[in-house]
Structure formats: C-alpha cells, structure tokens
Design a protein around this motif. Structure first.
Motif, PDB file in Angstrom:
ATOM      1  N   SER A  21       0.929  -1.157   0.011  1.00  0.00           N
ATOM      2  CA  SER A  21       0.042  -0.167  -0.001  1.00  0.00           C
ATOM      3  C   SER A  21       0.780   1.344   0.084  1.00  0.00           C
ATOM      4  N   GLN A  22       0.154   2.222  -0.375  1.00  0.00           N
ATOM      5  CA  GLN A  22       1.076   3.613  -0.470  1.00  0.00           C
ATOM      6  C   GLN A  22       0.784   4.318   0.925  1.00  0.00           C
ATOM      7  N   GLN A  23       0.689   3.560   1.835  1.00  0.00           N
ATOM      8  CA  GLN A  23       0.570   4.077   3.176  1.00  0.00           C
ATOM      9  C   GLN A  23       1.647   4.942   3.749  1.00  0.00           C
ATOM     10  N   THR A  24       1.403   6.082   4.132  1.00  0.00           N
ATOM     11  CA  THR A  24       2.277   7.025   4.508  1.00  0.00           C
ATOM     12  C   THR A  24       3.169   6.608   5.987  1.00  0.00           C
ATOM     13  N   LEU A  25       4.441   6.642   5.744  1.00  0.00           N
ATOM     14  CA  LEU A  25       5.260   6.274   6.879  1.00  0.00           C
ATOM     15  C   LEU A  25       5.540   7.417   7.983  1.00  0.00           C
ATOM     16  N   ILE A  26       5.851   8.629   7.329  1.00  0.00           N
ATOM     17  CA  ILE A  26       6.078   9.964   8.270  1.00  0.00           C
ATOM     18  C   ILE A  26       5.346  11.044   7.596  1.00  0.00           C
ATOM     19  N   THR A  27       4.437  11.969   8.457  1.00  0.00           N
ATOM     20  CA  THR A  27       4.049  13.110   7.992  1.00  0.00           C
ATOM     21  C   THR A  27       4.472  14.119   8.983  1.00  0.00           C
ATOM     22  N   PHE A  28       4.971  15.348   8.324  1.00  0.00           N
ATOM     23  CA  PHE A  28       5.413  16.497   9.240  1.00  0.00           C
ATOM     24  C   PHE A  28       4.658  17.729   8.805  1.00  0.00           C
ATOM     25  N   SER A  29       4.802  18.679   9.616  1.00  0.00           N
ATOM     26  CA  SER A  29       4.155  20.081   9.389  1.00  0.00           C
ATOM     27  C   SER A  29       4.618  21.004  10.256  1.00  0.00           C
ATOM     28  N   GLY A  30       5.034  22.130   9.424  1.00  0.00           N
ATOM     29  CA  GLY A  30       5.546  23.145   9.975  1.00  0.00           C
ATOM     30  C   GLY A  30       6.995  23.120  10.716  1.00  0.00           C
ATOM     31  N   LEU A  31       7.850  22.033  10.277  1.00  0.00           N
ATOM     32  CA  LEU A  31       8.854  21.828  11.106  1.00  0.00           C
ATOM     33  C   LEU A  31       9.787  22.949  11.014  1.00  0.00           C
ATOM     34  N   THR A  32      10.089  23.460  12.205  1.00  0.00           N
ATOM     35  CA  THR A  32      11.282  24.471  12.283  1.00  0.00           C
ATOM     36  C   THR A  32      12.238  24.056  13.148  1.00  0.00           C
ATOM     37  N   THR A  43      12.622  26.458   8.213  1.00  0.00           N
ATOM     38  CA  THR A  43      11.444  26.784   8.955  1.00  0.00           C
ATOM     39  C   THR A  43      10.426  26.546   8.154  1.00  0.00           C
ATOM     40  N   GLY A  44       9.238  26.149   8.657  1.00  0.00           N
ATOM     41  CA  GLY A  44       7.839  25.729   8.224  1.00  0.00           C
ATOM     42  C   GLY A  44       7.950  24.689   7.158  1.00  0.00           C
ATOM     43  N   LEU A  45       8.888  23.545   7.367  1.00  0.00           N
ATOM     44  CA  LEU A  45       8.903  22.297   6.285  1.00  0.00           C
ATOM     45  C   LEU A  45       7.724  21.565   6.728  1.00  0.00           C
ATOM     46  N   SER A  46       6.922  21.206   5.400  1.00  0.00           N
ATOM     47  CA  SER A  46       5.880  20.261   5.682  1.00  0.00           C
ATOM     48  C   SER A  46       5.750  19.339   4.577  1.00  0.00           C
ATOM     49  N   GLY A  47       5.327  18.044   4.727  1.00  0.00           N
ATOM     50  CA  GLY A  47       5.304  16.929   3.720  1.00  0.00           C
ATOM     51  C   GLY A  47       5.135  15.630   4.252  1.00  0.00           C
ATOM     52  N   SER A  48       5.364  14.622   3.569  1.00  0.00           N
ATOM     53  CA  SER A  48       5.210  13.361   3.946  1.00  0.00           C
ATOM     54  C   SER A  48       6.008  12.108   2.945  1.00  0.00           C
ATOM     55  N   ILE A  49       6.202  11.269   3.724  1.00  0.00           N
ATOM     56  CA  ILE A  49       7.014  10.297   3.162  1.00  0.00           C
ATOM     57  C   ILE A  49       6.555   8.880   3.131  1.00  0.00           C
ATOM     58  N   PRO A  50       6.299   8.366   1.892  1.00  0.00           N
ATOM     59  CA  PRO A  50       5.326   7.128   1.906  1.00  0.00           C
ATOM     60  C   PRO A  50       6.322   5.866   2.277  1.00  0.00           C
ATOM     61  N   ARG A  51       5.747   4.842   2.418  1.00  0.00           N
ATOM     62  CA  ARG A  51       6.507   3.569   2.496  1.00  0.00           C
ATOM     63  C   ARG A  51       7.338   3.219   1.493  1.00  0.00           C
ATOM     64  N   GLY A  52       8.521   2.945   1.530  1.00  0.00           N
ATOM     65  CA  GLY A  52       9.498   2.658   0.410  1.00  0.00           C
ATOM     66  C   GLY A  52      10.810   3.024   0.566  1.00  0.00           C
ATOM     67  N   VAL A  53      11.829   2.933  -0.470  1.00  0.00           N
ATOM     68  CA  VAL A  53      13.164   3.343  -0.066  1.00  0.00           C
ATOM     69  C   VAL A  53      13.037   4.918  -0.534  1.00  0.00           C
ATOM     70  N   THR A  54      13.544   5.657   0.257  1.00  0.00           N
ATOM     71  CA  THR A  54      13.523   7.164   0.053  1.00  0.00           C
ATOM     72  C   THR A  54      14.833   7.888   0.237  1.00  0.00           C
ATOM     73  N   GLY A  55      15.399   8.737  -0.632  1.00  0.00           N
ATOM     74  CA  GLY A  55      16.437   9.293  -0.492  1.00  0.00           C
ATOM     75  C   GLY A  55      16.270  10.803  -0.355  1.00  0.00           C
ATOM     76  N   LEU A  56      17.283  11.603   0.065  1.00  0.00           N
ATOM     77  CA  LEU A  56      17.082  12.980   0.293  1.00  0.00           C
ATOM     78  C   LEU A  56      18.272  13.756  -0.244  1.00  0.00           C
ATOM     79  N   ILE A  57      18.118  14.764  -1.221  1.00  0.00           N
ATOM     80  CA  ILE A  57      18.864  15.498  -1.780  1.00  0.00           C
ATOM     81  C   ILE A  57      19.049  16.940  -1.638  1.00  0.00           C
ATOM     82  N   GLY A  58      20.029  17.523  -1.457  1.00  0.00           N
ATOM     83  CA  GLY A  58      20.103  18.952  -1.130  1.00  0.00           C
ATOM     84  C   GLY A  58      21.575  19.575  -1.110  1.00  0.00           C
ATOM     85  N   ASP A  59      21.525  20.760  -0.970  1.00  0.00           N
ATOM     86  CA  ASP A  59      22.972  21.185  -1.278  1.00  0.00           C
ATOM     87  C   ASP A  59      23.590  21.006   0.271  1.00  0.00           C
TER      88      ASP A  59
END
Length: 153
Positions: A21-32, A43-59
């Motif tokens: 299922s595409q069940q959400t693993l983590i949800t977050f709202s307004g993280l600062t 500041t104000g970071l919101s989103g959700s991460i579904p189950r599966g393998v997930t990567g994070l890219i950024g500077d």
C-alpha cells in the motif's frame, strides 16, 4: 516530491521495491529547527514520506542531516509536528569515522552488554540490573537484526 522551507530546499526521491500500500510512513507539518544562537536551519517544512526506499538530496549545509535526525526523533524541532507510523533509524554519514568503536557502541547497547557480563560474572549490584532492565536478550536481538535482510517499509 519536494518541499521548501524558508532558507532550505530539499528533494526527496522514492523507489518502491515491493508492491504494498502507499501508506504514509512519516508526516510532518511546519517543522522549524533553530540553533541556540537563533540561526534557523529550516522553517515551516511540511510533507509526507510514503513507505518504500526514500532518498534526500540537497545542497551542503541545507539541513538534510538535521531533518533526518528530526524525523528519527534524535533532534527536537523548535516548532511543528511529526507523526511516524513505524520506527525509523538514522545512520550517520560519518559512521566510518568511528572505526575504533565496537558494534555494540554503534548500536548503543554497550552499557547493557557490560552490565550483563558483570551479572554473569557474579555481580549482584542493583545498578547493573537497572542498566539491563528488560533487555536480558539484547545480544540475541541485536544479532538477529544484524543478519536480517533489509525490510522495505
């Protein structure tokens, strides 16, 4: 999937390895997260991460490691909410820098194992039993986890 918080930009990418299922693993709202000197990491970071393998890219310096530590509850956000549907873990990108550490130290179970060894050697000190708590089988559980193939959640 991408999220933007004030001062930081992240892109999450996901690869579903197993049908489920595409069940959400983590949800977050307004993280600062702000450092003690008042500098904001993001500041104000919101989103959700579904189950599966997930990567994070950024500077470099954009707060990726800090965000992951918040999502695994190693760092408290200054504000915002976080909901996890399952346990998560954070493995430091600098784990090889600790090559002198034992596996027990890296797993955070070294104190319990030391107390177990003291008890096995005849110690009746209450402090040793307090450290062990309910973790009499910690060594067996750690071994089982280390040989288990990775699970996609």
């Amino acid at each position: 999937m991408s999220w933007r918080g004030s001062g930081s930009s992240f892109v999450f990418f996901q690869e579903i390895l197993m049908p489920h299922s595409q069940q959400t693993l983590i949800t977050f709202s307004g993280l600062t997260v702000a450092w003690p000197d008042g500098t904001e990491c993001f500041t104000g970071l919101s989103g959700s991460i579904p189950r599966g393998v997930t990567g994070l890219i950024g500077d470099n310096g954009s707060g990726k490691s800090t965000l992951l530590r918040v999502l695994t509850e190693q760092v408290e956000p200054t504000s915002g909410s976080l909901h996890r549907e399952a346990s998560t873990a954070y493995v430091s990108q600098n784990i090889t820098a600790h090559s002198e550490s034992t596996v027990a130290q890296l797993l955070g179970i070294d104190r319990v194992l030391t107390s177990l060894r003291a008890i096995e050697a005849g110690s009746v000190a209450e402090a040793e039993y307090d450290v062990v708590g309910a973790d009499w089988d910690i060594e067996e559980r750690a071994r089982a986890e280390l040989v288990k193939p990775p699970e996609v959640v």
